[in-house]
Structure formats: C-alpha cells, structure tokens
Scaffold this active site. Structure first.
Site, short mmCIF file in Angstrom:
data_model
loop_
_atom_site.label_atom_id
_atom_site.label_comp_id
_atom_site.label_asym_id
_atom_site.label_seq_id
_atom_site.Cartn_x
_atom_site.Cartn_y
_atom_site.Cartn_z
N HIS A 54 0.94 -1.34 -0.11
CA HIS A 54 -0.11 0.03 -0.11
C HIS A 54 0.77 1.27 -0.03
CE1 HIS A 54 -4.07 -1.92 0.77
NE2 HIS A 54 -3.38 -2.53 1.29
N LYS A 62 -8.55 14.08 4.13
CA LYS A 62 -7.74 12.94 4.31
C LYS A 62 -6.88 13.21 5.36
CE LYS A 62 -6.68 14.10 0.10
NZ LYS A 62 -6.49 12.83 -0.91
N ARG A 63 -5.83 12.37 5.68
CA ARG A 63 -4.81 12.43 6.59
C ARG A 63 -3.91 13.76 6.32
NH1 ARG A 63 -4.14 8.68 10.86
NH2 ARG A 63 -2.39 9.95 11.57
N LYS A 112 0.53 14.82 0.76
CA LYS A 112 -0.71 14.87 0.32
C LYS A 112 -0.97 16.60 -0.07
CE LYS A 112 -2.55 11.06 2.87
NZ LYS A 112 -3.13 10.00 1.84
N THR A 158 -8.53 6.50 -2.13
CA THR A 158 -9.93 6.05 -2.07
C THR A 158 -10.94 7.13 -1.74
OG1 THR A 158 -9.63 5.22 0.21
CG2 THR A 158 -9.59 3.74 -1.54
N LYS A 196 -14.71 8.34 -3.43
CA LYS A 196 -16.02 8.71 -2.84
C LYS A 196 -16.38 10.06 -3.02
CE LYS A 196 -13.94 5.94 1.05
NZ LYS A 196 -13.36 6.08 1.95
C1 NBG Z 1 -2.62 3.74 2.04
C2 NBG Z 1 -2.29 4.56 0.82
C3 NBG Z 1 -3.56 5.13 -0.14
C4 NBG Z 1 -4.35 3.91 -0.19
C5 NBG Z 1 -4.61 3.20 0.71
C6 NBG Z 1 -5.42 1.66 0.54
C7 NBG Z 1 -0.98 3.05 3.63
C8 NBG Z 1 0.16 2.28 4.16
N1 NBG Z 1 -1.52 3.31 2.56
O1 NBG Z 1 -3.11 5.64 -0.96
O2 NBG Z 1 -1.44 5.77 1.43
O3 NBG Z 1 -5.44 4.41 -1.05
O4 NBG Z 1 -3.50 2.79 1.78
O5 NBG Z 1 -4.80 1.08 -0.28
O6 NBG Z 1 -1.79 3.63 4.63
#
Ligand code: NBG
Length: 837
Positions: A370, A561-562, A567, A669, A673
């Site tokens: 991820h 988002k975080r 980002k 994701t 949404k």
């Molecule tokens: C996160 C990514 C996102 C991705 C999500 C789900 C981690 C390690 N990775 O871009 O930063 O959408 O995983 O796949 O949290």
C-alpha cells in the site's frame, strides 16, 4: 411451542410492529429500563440488539459454511489479515443492507423515538488510521455482498485512533474511549481463545517419532480472546465475520504470588498482557519501530492462523490441503509475520516437512503493498526481533538462506542482486525488510492502483519482479457504494434509483445509464437541488463545530484525508493566500465565491503536519472576517475526520482536491468517494486519479502538475526551490506574507519551519507545481460559473465511476489471486421515495 414461535417472530420479524415489540423487549430485558426512563444510549443499545437479532440467523449459517469448501474452490474462505479496520457506525449500514430502514423508522416513529438521534449516538470503531483500514472494511462489505466466505481478522484496540479537537487552531488529541458504553455489535467467543508465546529461547529437540526439530520455550504467554462482529452483505443473503483479538493474561492471578500477599505482583502480568491490545498506533506513513507494535502484529497473526488451523482440523482435514480451503491476504506488511508463523506452526507444531510446509504457506498467502514511501516500509532491527521472536528469526533466516541459494543458482556471481533481494538488510546494523519477507512468502503480490503497481515493479520491488514477474499484479482499490452513496447521500441515491432503477447498489456499472441524462435540463435541476441540500446540511454542521458561517451557494472546495506533506494540504493553502491577495489588491474583482474545507488528522508525533493544521486555521482566522473579502472566500477546518463525519462531507463537495506529489499516493480512495457523490476532481497524475480521469473523461477532470517521471527528472537535475521563489513573483508574495507573520500576529516565526523546509528542500515539489495548480484553479473557477457545464461534469463523474466499486475489486482478487468463484451479488438496496435509504 406456540409461544416460542411467537417470541421468535418478534425477534426476527421485519415489520414495524415486530421491530417495535422487540425493541421494547430489549430495552426491558437487556438495558433494564422502560421507554420513559431510557437514556439515548439505552435506546441505541436496544435498537442495535433488535437489528443484530435479525442478522444472527445468516451469521450462524455463514460461520458454519466457513471451510465447508469443495475442492473445486467454491466455498473457499478468504482470511483477510489486517492490523486496521474502520467499519464506521454499524447500525445505519446494517439497516441499509438488511433493507429494514423504512420499517425501523416507522417503528421508532410510533414509539416517539427519534431514529436519527440514535444513529448519531453510535460511536464508531476507529480501529485504523486512514485509507488502509477503511479499504479493509469496504472489502468485508463486498465479500459478504458477493457471498464469499470470509473472516476479517484484526485487533480489538481498546483505544482506537484519537479524537481530534481543535484548540487555539492547533490539533489536540483526545483519547478514544469507544467501548465505554458497551458495544452491542460484538460477541466474545471466549472458548475460541488462543495462546501466543513471546521471547524465551530455542533448542534442538526430538519428537516422539525420533525426528529432530526445534523447541521454542517462550518466556511468557498471552491469551487472545476473539470478539466477533457480524458483517452483513447487501441484500442480507450472506453474513460474514470480523474477528478481532483482545489480549489477556492466561490466568488473571498468579496464586503463588497472591498467597504470599504480593497483590501487586499478582495483577502485574494481567496488566502487562492487556497493554498489547490497548492502543492503535496513530501512525499513517511512518514506521514507528516500536517493540509493542511488533508484539501486536505477532499476537494477532498468530491467533488468526491458529484459528484457521483449528477450523481446518475440526473438519478432519490434513494440513497439506490448508491452502485449498483458505486464501490468506496480508493487508500491507503489518501481518507479514504470517509467513514465518505459518511455517512454524506447520513444521514445529504439526511436524510437516519444510518443503511441503513452504508449498502450503506460499500457496495460501498473498500480499498487498500500500505504499512506496521508503520511510513507511517496515523494518525490524535484528536484536529487537530476536528478543521477542527468537524462533521466528531462525525460520526467517532459513527462508532467506534457501531463497538466496536459488537466486545464486540462477544468477551466479551477481552478489549485488543477492544483497538487494535479501530479507536481511545488512546496511547500518542488520534489520529485517518485511516487504521482502511478504513477497518471498506469497504466491501473489499486488499494488492498489495501476500506476502504483507499475512503480512497485520498477522501483521498490524491482529485483523481485525481475526474478519472478508472474507473481506481480494489480488490483485497483474500490469503495462500497452502499455506505458511500446509498447510506451517506440518500437524496442523490433516491434520484438515481428513480431515474435508472436500484440495480446500481450491487452493480455500480449501471450508473452509466445516467449518461443519457447529462444534458437533460430538468434532471440537472434536480441534481443541483440535491447537492445544494447536502451543502446546506454541511454548512449547518460547520457553524456548529467550527463556528463559521459559510454560503451554500459558493463552490465547496474540499480536501479531506490524513494530513501529510506528500498529500500537500499546504499547496491548497498557498492557493488560498494567492486568492486572498487578489481580493485585497482589488476588492471589486469578479471572483467565484469559494469555501475551502479541510478535514483530517495529523499523527501526534508529526510536527510538520500539525503545523499545517495551524496554518490552515490561522489563514482562516484572517481571511474569514476580512471586510475586503466580503465572504467570497472562507477557510474552514472541520475537526475529527472519521467515517461518520466523512459521510456528511463527501455528499456536499463540489470540488475534490487530490493533489499529492505524483508518485507518492499509492491509490487514494477518498478520490473515488468524492466522485461517486458528484464532486469534480482537481488532481495530479497520481495513484487512482490516473484511472478516474481515464474513466470520467479528461474533459471532466482538472489535471495539473508534474508527472511522476518529471518529478524524478526535476530532482535528478538538482531541484532548487529557492530559484522558483526568486523568479515567481506571485509565489514570492504568498511566501513572504506567511513569513511576515501576517497569519501569526505576535509570532512571526510560527510557520518558519514550514517555510524553511519549502525554501531549502521542498521534498514534495510544492513550488514546482504552484503555477500549474493556480492556473488549473482558474479553470475551475470559470467552469463553476457555467452552471450547466458544471452540472454536466458532475453527472458524468457519477455516471462513469462504476469501476471503482469495491465489488469489482473483490471480483478481481477472487479471480486473479484467491482463485475463488464469487456468488451472485446480493439483493439491491431499497431506496424509499422519501429520500431515505
Ligand atoms: C494507503 C495509501 C493510500 C491507499 C490506501 C489503501 C497506507 C500504508 N497506504 O493511497 O497511502 O489508498 O493505503 O490502499 O496506509
């Protein structure tokens, strides 16, 4: 008999009458009160039990079906191993999936109970940090909807992700005590507990048959108790399980200690065992390298694998066929110890030969990566690992020895390749590279968006791809349309269902039928009315939580988002300051009124991210009340972004900010949404944005910024952000305004660390993308002024977003990785004409 049948009807009946009766019963017998003295929580609990009762029949059947699989792969069980889940509030979602929303509302109306207040009462399980945990929950929803047998294994953190407050413009963390009023959705299965060892030593030993092996004598043990939550699919035909482990001491009191009067020593072990599942590490993209985290990972992986083996053996099957009945997916490297633990269980505890065990292990396991961010790739120092898991270290070293021997045979003399592939990183004190372990131990490795999977093959796992290209694949992420449209946006869901029928809730591609309406005037008017209603609701909420009045007719520009430098929330802030400067220079300027909405948590130890929050709120404090601005620009930070709050934000967005530095965001994701709820994206070519743009059409997506390749090239040429600062007058003015202390009266140096990092390094290419972003935002402004054009873009975004359903993603996992034939999707969601899902 007759009575028993009657009771049962009340407990599972689907009419408003049965639901009301069951609710009053539960209030009385489970909460110990009557309607008139019940608190809001009593009411919520009683209703939750009422709805849970209506899931238990299919849940029990679901558990029974697990591992009753056939050799042809039908009925195989997916075991999703994930250290994080973000299920969101259960009650509303279960009402939608069960199709009980209307009857329940009627039942509550009859009793004079406000259903919405009860839905609001639920405290969501915040058992994850962000996208990765929410993805796991979307996947569990889709697995059940597609009738795939599945168990989502994880950790029952007593304290989930912190709640976020904003104090004096800064983030303040508040402990998340989600379990304090009880959790009606979980059922403890104490008799399915498992024991897990920690520390200690290993020695050679002989088994009863005289074969040599290794005996691990752990220094301590801890008990894992499973807590099950039923996860019902859309249409309620299938109900799966999320099984979360809680750590406990094997025996609560050491009687030896107790007898001699040392009370404290007697409870000590219990306390230290229970700390294992006390708290979620609030880290998004940084490896904490903490010992307790390794223990958590080992604890839940070991409990889960032992649970699978228990199920398998209970069917009197040989462990040699384990992989034919279980597909075990590792969600990132957090569960990658599964490679070593499954080998240990098969070889040490069940006497299987190494080669056979290795074949079973690799056939059962697969791994999803991820992230490519180097700082987020998990590594464990040798010494730390050896202290906690001495036997696992031996096994990993043996796996590595055999693996590297194979590499040497095929690539003689290439010791560079061997060093790059090794699970052991010899540089700067030895450590274990968990992504390497997961890759070696899996039959399939996938990234989470096409671009990410390609980068994975060409960068992070390049050498692995070279030696076994067939192992690598891609499954682009998806989100569940039940929660992220039917539930969170009932107005839009109703309009869509009225127009094209309700089939989209189980086949999201059906949204394509909306394309025909994109030019329809009356449909467009309705579309805009729904969006405006959603914006009004969010505006009311913003006033409540942030004390800021915003105009629902302005463009709602949202970044939720975080908070992370990659980002680039601060790129948005620079744009806001540029707009502000324009309005100050020419207060009569014609501009598109904008409300810039931010929401997201910063890791508590991530100073720069917290400073970005402070910058957002500080710019807001200056801009929002400036008489020259006259309300045409507002900046809002909505505290405590979580699933519940997200459900109110996505439906109200006009513009979705997906502006990460190209090459850094694996997928995203939230981007899906937003688009699913009719927002148009402004974004870089990063993660799943690439595919979203492809699907919705380049003319319905605002693209800007360097590509991933150009980011690399620019850096390779020697990127100097200070040169851009010198040559770009607009950028310079913006930066100088921050530097001057304009947004931090009395504290001119407050934002200095942020400005300095941009001027000196600008790792995330904010300056490099500044012009392109501002130009693109100008295009957004003019597009939004053309109401019909914007409406058309919004409709087409929804009509063409079908690919990003998690049902599609799960079908691909089934086909390409797990070799499972999914069932037909469950029934569709009934959307009532009142606009309530
Ligand atoms: C996160 C990514 C996102 C991705 C999500 C789900 C981690 C390690 N990775 O871009 O930063 O959408 O995983 O796949 O949290």
């Amino acid at each position: 008999m007759k009575n028993a049948a009657g009771t049962r009807r009340i407990r599972i009946g689907r009419t408003a009458g049965a639901i009301a009766r069951a609710f009053l019963d539960n209030l009385h017998f489970l909460q110990g009160c009557e309607l008139r003295e019940a608190t809001r929580n009593d009411l919520y609990m009683a209703l939750s039990y009422t709805i849970r009762d209506r899931m238990l029949g299919s849940w029990i059947r679901g558990l029974r079906e697990i591992a009753k699989s056939n050799p042809d792969g039908t009925g195989k069980t997916v075991c999703y191993l994930s250290a994080e889940y973000l299920p969101g509030p259960h009650l509303a979602n279960n009402l939608v999936s069960l199709g009980l929303h209307e009857e329940t509302r009627r039942a509550m109306d009859r009793l004079g109970v406000d259903l919405d207040a009860l839905l609001e009462q639920e405290e969501e399980p915040g058992l994850g940090n962000g996208g990765l945990g929410r993805l796991a929950s979307c996947f569990l929803d889709s697995l059940a909807t597609l009738s795939v047998n599945a168990i989502g294994y994880g950790i029952r953190y007593e304290f989930g992700i912190f709640d976020q407050d904003i104090k004096d413009g800064w983030q303040a963390e508040v402990a998340d005590t989600w379990l304090r009023h009880g959790n009606p959705w979980e059922i403890a299965k104490t008799e399915l507990s498992q024991e897990v060892g920690l520390g200690g030593r290993t020695e050679p030993s002989r088994d009863r048959a005289g074969r040599w092996g290794v005996k691990w004598t752990p220094a301590s043990r801890v008990k894992g108790v499973p807590y099950d939550t039923p996860i019902v699919g859309c249409g309620a035909e299938k109900c799966n399980t999320m099984r979360l482990w809680k750590a406990e001491a094997p025996v609560s009191f050491d009687l030896q200690d107790f007898n001699i009067g040392d009370y404290y020593a007697a409870v000590e072990e219990k306390i230290s065992s229970e700390t294992i599942t006390k708290i979620l590490y609030p880290d998004d993209a940084k490896d904490a390298g903490k010992q307790l985290r390794l223990i958590q990972q080992h604890f839940f992986v070991s409990c889960s694998l032992k649970d699978m083996i228990r199920i398998h053996l209970s069917r009197r099957r040989s462990l040699e066929s384990f992989h034919e009945h279980f597909a075990v997916q590792m969600n990132d490297t957090h569960p990658s110890l599964a490679v070593a633990e499954l080998m240990r269980l098969l070889v040490d505890e069940h006497g299987m030969e190494w080669d056979k065990a290795w074949a079973v292990t690799t056939a059962a396991l697969s791994y999803t990566n991820h992230t490519l961010l180097p700082e987020a790739l998990e590594k464990w120092r040798f010494d730390l690992f050896k202290d906690l898991l001495p036997r696992h270290l031996e096994i990993i070293l043996e796996i590595n020895r055999r693996f590297l021997a194979g590499v040497r045979e095929k690539h003689p003399g290439d010791e560079g390749l061997v060093a790059r592939l090794s699970i052991v990183d010899e540089a700067g004190g030895r450590s274990l590279r968990m992504a390497h372990l997961a890759t070696v131990g899996s039959h399939a490795v996938n990234g989470v968006a096409r671009m990410h999977s390609e980068l994975l093959k060409s960068t992070t796992l390049r050498d692995f791809h070279e030696i076994s290209p067939g192992k690598f694949g891609n499954v682009t992420n998806g989100v569940t349309p039940r929660r992220w449209l039917a539930l969170c946006n009932p107005g839009l869901a109703e309009l869509i269902s009225r127009t094209i029928g309700p089939g989209w809730t189980r086949d999201l591609e059906e949204l394509r039928k909306l394309e025909d309406c994109a030019g329809d005037k009356a449909f467009g008017d309705e579309w805009r009315r729904v969006k405006l209603d959603n914006k009004k609701s969010l505006a009311a909420r913003i006033r409540e939580v942030a004390g800021i009045a915003v105009d629902p007719d302005s463009l709602f520009d949202v970044q939720a988002k975080r908070i992370h430098e990659y980002k680039r929330q601060h790129l948005s802030v620079l744009h806001i300051i540029a707009l502000y400067l324009c309005l100050k220079r020419d207060p009569a300027a014609e501009v598109t009124p904008r409300t810039c909405i931010f929401s997201g948590k910063a890791a508590p130890g991530y100073f720069m991210a917290k400073l970005i929050i402070k910058l957002i709120t500080s710019v807001g404090a200056v801009v929002n009340d400036d008489p020259d601005v006259r309300g045409r620009l507002k900046v809002v930070f909505v505290p405590d972004f979580n699933v519940k709050n997200a459900q109110k934000i996505y439906p109200a967005a006009d513009l979705s900010e997906q502006i990460s530095t190209a090459g850094k965001e694996a997928s995203g994701t939230g981007n899906m949404k937003f688009a699913l709820n009719g927002a148009v994206t402004i974004g870089t070519l990063d993660g799943a944005n690439v595919e979203i743009r492809e699907e919705v059409g380049v003319e319905n997506f605002f693209l800007f910024g360097l590509t991933a390749d150009r980011v690399q090239e620019t850096k390779a040429r020697g990127y100097r952000p200070s040169d851009l600062h010198a040559s770009n007058s607009c950028l310079r003015e913006v930066i100088e305004l921050i530097r001057s202390g304009h947004f931090s009266p009395g504290q001119p140096d407050l934002f200095r660390p942020l400005v300095d990092s941009l001027m000196d390094r600008d790792d995330y290419m904010i300056f490099a993308d500044f012009d392109s972003y501002l130009d693109c935002q100008d295009e957004v402004d003019s597009a939004y002024r053309h109401v019909d054009r914007w409406t058309r873009m919004s409709i087409l975004n929804v009509a063409r977003i079908g690919k990003f359903s998690s049902d599609r993603a799960i079908r691909e996992y089934c086909r390409d990785i797990w070799k499972i034939e999914p069932g037909p999707a469950g029934g569709e969601v009934k959307i009532s004409s009142k606009g309530e899902a």
